[in-house]
Design a protein around this motif. Structure first.
Motif, PDB file in Angstrom:
ATOM      1  N   SER A   1       0.816  -1.220   0.000  1.00 61.17           N
ATOM      2  CA  SER A   1       0.000   0.000   0.000  1.00 61.17           C
ATOM      3  C   SER A   1       0.847   1.266   0.000  1.00 61.17           C
ATOM      4  CB  SER A   1      -0.937   0.011   1.213  1.00 61.17           C
ATOM      5  OG  SER A   1      -0.198  -0.003   2.416  1.00 61.17           O
ATOM      6  N   ASN A   2       2.142   1.144   0.303  1.00 62.57           N
ATOM      7  CA  ASN A   2       3.035   2.312   0.338  1.00 62.57           C
ATOM      8  C   ASN A   2       3.942   2.411  -0.885  1.00 62.57           C
ATOM      9  OD1 ASN A   2       2.091   3.200   2.857  1.00 62.57           O
ATOM     10  ND2 ASN A   2       3.472   1.816   3.942  1.00 62.57           N
ATOM     11  N   VAL A   3       3.735   1.561  -1.872  1.00 58.30           N
ATOM     12  CA  VAL A   3       4.557   1.578  -3.082  1.00 58.30           C
ATOM     13  C   VAL A   3       3.967   2.559  -4.094  1.00 58.30           C
ATOM     14  CG1 VAL A   3       5.466   0.197  -4.995  1.00 58.30           C
ATOM     15  CG2 VAL A   3       5.281  -0.801  -2.706  1.00 58.30           C
TER      16      VAL A   3
ATOM     17  N   GLU B   1       3.274   4.388  -7.824  1.00 57.67           N
ATOM     18  CA  GLU B   1       3.018   3.956  -9.206  1.00 57.67           C
ATOM     19  C   GLU B   1       4.330   3.886  -9.994  1.00 57.67           C
ATOM     20  OE1 GLU B   1       0.203   6.359 -11.253  1.00 57.67           O
ATOM     21  OE2 GLU B   1      -1.477   5.841  -9.942  1.00 57.67           O
ATOM     22  N   GLY B   2       4.435   2.849 -10.834  1.00 52.91           N
ATOM     23  CA  GLY B   2       5.598   2.711 -11.705  1.00 52.91           C
ATOM     24  C   GLY B   2       6.733   1.911 -11.110  1.00 52.91           C
ATOM     25  N   ASN B   3       6.644   1.568  -9.829  1.00 54.55           N
ATOM     26  CA  ASN B   3       7.726   0.823  -9.180  1.00 54.55           C
ATOM     27  C   ASN B   3       7.559  -0.684  -9.372  1.00 54.55           C
ATOM     28  OD1 ASN B   3       8.655   3.260  -8.336  1.00 54.55           O
ATOM     29  ND2 ASN B   3       8.618   2.813  -6.157  1.00 54.55           N
ATOM     30  N   ARG B   4       8.710  -1.370  -9.395  1.00 51.38           N
ATOM     31  CA  ARG B   4       8.749  -2.829  -9.513  1.00 51.38           C
ATOM     32  C   ARG B   4       9.197  -3.388  -8.161  1.00 51.38           C
ATOM     33  NH1 ARG B   4      13.078  -6.449 -11.292  1.00 51.38           N
ATOM     34  NH2 ARG B   4      12.210  -8.358 -12.213  1.00 51.38           N
ATOM     35  N   VAL B   5       8.459  -4.346  -7.664  1.00 49.46           N
ATOM     36  CA  VAL B   5       8.755  -4.904  -6.342  1.00 49.46           C
ATOM     37  C   VAL B   5       8.615  -6.425  -6.385  1.00 49.46           C
ATOM     38  CG1 VAL B   5       8.000  -2.827  -5.111  1.00 49.46           C
ATOM     39  CG2 VAL B   5       6.343  -4.646  -5.595  1.00 49.46           C
ATOM     40  N   MET B   6       9.084  -7.069  -5.307  1.00 50.75           N
ATOM     41  CA  MET B   6       8.914  -8.513  -5.167  1.00 50.75           C
ATOM     42  C   MET B   6       8.114  -8.805  -3.903  1.00 50.75           C
ATOM     43  SD  MET B   6      11.680 -11.649  -5.167  1.00 50.75           S
ATOM     44  CE  MET B   6      12.364 -11.373  -3.532  1.00 50.75           C
ATOM     45  N   ILE B   7       7.130  -9.693  -4.002  1.00 52.61           N
ATOM     46  CA  ILE B   7       6.338 -10.091  -2.836  1.00 52.61           C
ATOM     47  C   ILE B   7       7.201 -10.986  -1.947  1.00 52.61           C
ATOM     48  CG2 ILE B   7       4.275 -11.280  -2.018  1.00 52.61           C
ATOM     49  CD1 ILE B   7       2.973 -10.633  -4.711  1.00 52.61           C
ATOM     50  N   GLU B   8       7.421 -10.546  -0.701  1.00 52.22           N
ATOM     51  CA  GLU B   8       8.321 -11.254   0.208  1.00 52.22           C
ATOM     52  C   GLU B   8       7.620 -11.862   1.417  1.00 52.22           C
ATOM     53  OE1 GLU B   8      11.879 -11.360   0.328  1.00 52.22           O
ATOM     54  OE2 GLU B   8      12.563  -9.754  -0.984  1.00 52.22           O
ATOM     55  N   ARG B   9       6.512 -11.239   1.828  1.00 49.09           N
ATOM     56  CA  ARG B   9       5.870 -11.703   3.052  1.00 49.09           C
ATOM     57  C   ARG B   9       4.404 -11.340   3.055  1.00 49.09           C
ATOM     58  NH1 ARG B   9       7.055 -10.323   9.423  1.00 49.09           N
ATOM     59  NH2 ARG B   9       5.511 -11.791  10.179  1.00 49.09           N
ATOM     60  N   LEU B  10       3.611 -12.162   3.754  1.00 49.91           N
ATOM     61  CA  LEU B  10       2.188 -11.908   3.907  1.00 49.91           C
ATOM     62  C   LEU B  10       1.833 -11.984   5.377  1.00 49.91           C
ATOM     63  CD1 LEU B  10       1.028 -14.389   1.132  1.00 49.91           C
ATOM     64  CD2 LEU B  10       1.281 -11.920   0.867  1.00 49.91           C
ATOM     65  N   ALA B  11       0.895 -11.149   5.797  1.00 52.37           N
ATOM     66  CA  ALA B  11       0.375 -11.299   7.151  1.00 52.37           C
ATOM     67  C   ALA B  11      -0.266 -12.679   7.252  1.00 52.37           C
ATOM     68  CB  ALA B  11      -0.649 -10.201   7.436  1.00 52.37           C
TER      69      ALA B  11
ATOM     70  N   ASP C   1      -1.498  -5.699   3.967  1.00 53.72           N
ATOM     71  CA  ASP C   1      -0.971  -6.913   4.585  1.00 53.72           C
ATOM     72  C   ASP C   1      -0.054  -7.712   3.670  1.00 53.72           C
ATOM     73  OD1 ASP C   1      -2.209  -6.579   7.067  1.00 53.72           O
ATOM     74  OD2 ASP C   1      -4.089  -7.430   6.354  1.00 53.72           O
ATOM     75  N   ILE C   2       0.303  -7.123   2.531  1.00 52.91           N
ATOM     76  CA  ILE C   2       1.255  -7.732   1.598  1.00 52.91           C
ATOM     77  C   ILE C   2       2.551  -6.926   1.671  1.00 52.91           C
ATOM     78  CG2 ILE C   2       1.747  -8.286  -0.818  1.00 52.91           C
ATOM     79  CD1 ILE C   2      -1.322  -8.397  -1.247  1.00 52.91           C
ATOM     80  N   PHE C   3       3.656  -7.598   1.961  1.00 52.86           N
ATOM     81  CA  PHE C   3       4.917  -6.891   2.189  1.00 52.86           C
ATOM     82  C   PHE C   3       5.922  -7.248   1.096  1.00 52.86           C
ATOM     83  CE2 PHE C   3       2.602  -7.128   6.064  1.00 52.86           C
ATOM     84  CZ  PHE C   3       2.675  -5.833   6.547  1.00 52.86           C
ATOM     85  N   VAL C   4       6.586  -6.211   0.613  1.00 52.13           N
ATOM     86  CA  VAL C   4       7.413  -6.347  -0.591  1.00 52.13           C
ATOM     87  C   VAL C   4       8.783  -5.701  -0.370  1.00 52.13           C
ATOM     88  CG1 VAL C   4       5.369  -6.332  -2.076  1.00 52.13           C
ATOM     89  CG2 VAL C   4       6.548  -4.185  -1.586  1.00 52.13           C
TER      90      VAL C   4
END
Length: 215
Positions: free
Chosen positions: A144-146, A148-158, A209-212
């Motif tokens: 939720s804090n990323v 627009e236009g950024n590329r990220v990797m999903i690393e952790r979930l609540a 709750d999705i952490f990247v």
């Protein structure tokens, strides 16, 4: 340490991992326990040198952090074992692992860790804090804090069953590289694109709750 103490310490630890400012109300909601009961237990944990701070800004002491890391390592090792050795779905492992952690000695924890070849994280990406893994300190941010236009990797979930089922429906997994294409200005929902070109709309509640990690 009895099971009630373990529950309080691990909740404070997990909320801290997720960057939350921890208070009695949050603990009450997470554990589904009345506020007066939470207040009383926090007093006990403070007297044992495990918790400190005001009721609006609680944190674990150094002693509390060490205890929490041990408890979380037991829990997350069992989650890893249940999913990877016994074939449980990632949404099923939390409650089973919670029951097992209470009766797991340090000796069993270390043997389980060795048997599993010292895994880095549980199925939801929560870190396992023992042996050579203990110095890991990777900084993650909420989707939720990323911008627009950024590329990220999903690393952790609540560790929330509804969220894990939501991720399955959206065909999203840990380790996925995603692009944040558009953030809706009205409701905060996020349009992402996976590297396989699949576009997915993520609601703001799930995104928190999705952490990247940023790439």
């Amino acid at each position: 340490m009895n099971s009630s103490w373990q529950d309080y310490i691990t909740v404070i630890f997990e909320l801290n991992e997720l960057g939350c400012n921890i208070n009695n109300k949050m603990i009450s909601e997470k554990l589904d326990i009345s506020p007066p009961s939470v207040t009383e237990m926090i007093k006990k944990l403070k007297s044992e040198g495990l918790v400190d701070g005001r009721k609006s800004n609680l944190f674990l002491t150094e002693k509390g952090v060490l205890e929490a890391k041990k408890i979380m390592s037991k829990h997350r090792l069992w989650e890893y074992f249940l999913k990877n050795e016994l074939g449980y779905d990632w949404g099923e492992v939390h409650e089973e692992a919670k029951a097992l952690q209470y009766s797991t000695s340090d000796k069993l924890m270390n043997r389980l860790n060795k048997y599993l070849k010292e895994p880095i994280a549980c199925p939801h990406g929560g870190y396992i804090f023992i042996n050579s893994n203990d110095d890991y300190d990777k900084k993650l941010i909420s989707l939720s804090n990323v911008d627009e236009g950024n590329r990220v990797m999903i690393e952790r979930l609540a560790d929330i069953k509804d969220l894990l089922e939501y991720m399955d429906r959206k065909k999203l997994s840990l380790g996925d590289f995603i692009y944040v294409e558009k953030i809706d200005k009205y409701d905060g929902s996020i349009l992402i694109r996976k590297e396989d070109k699949l576009e997915v709309q993520i609601g703001i509640i799930a995104a928190k709750d999705i952490f990247v990690s940023e790439i």
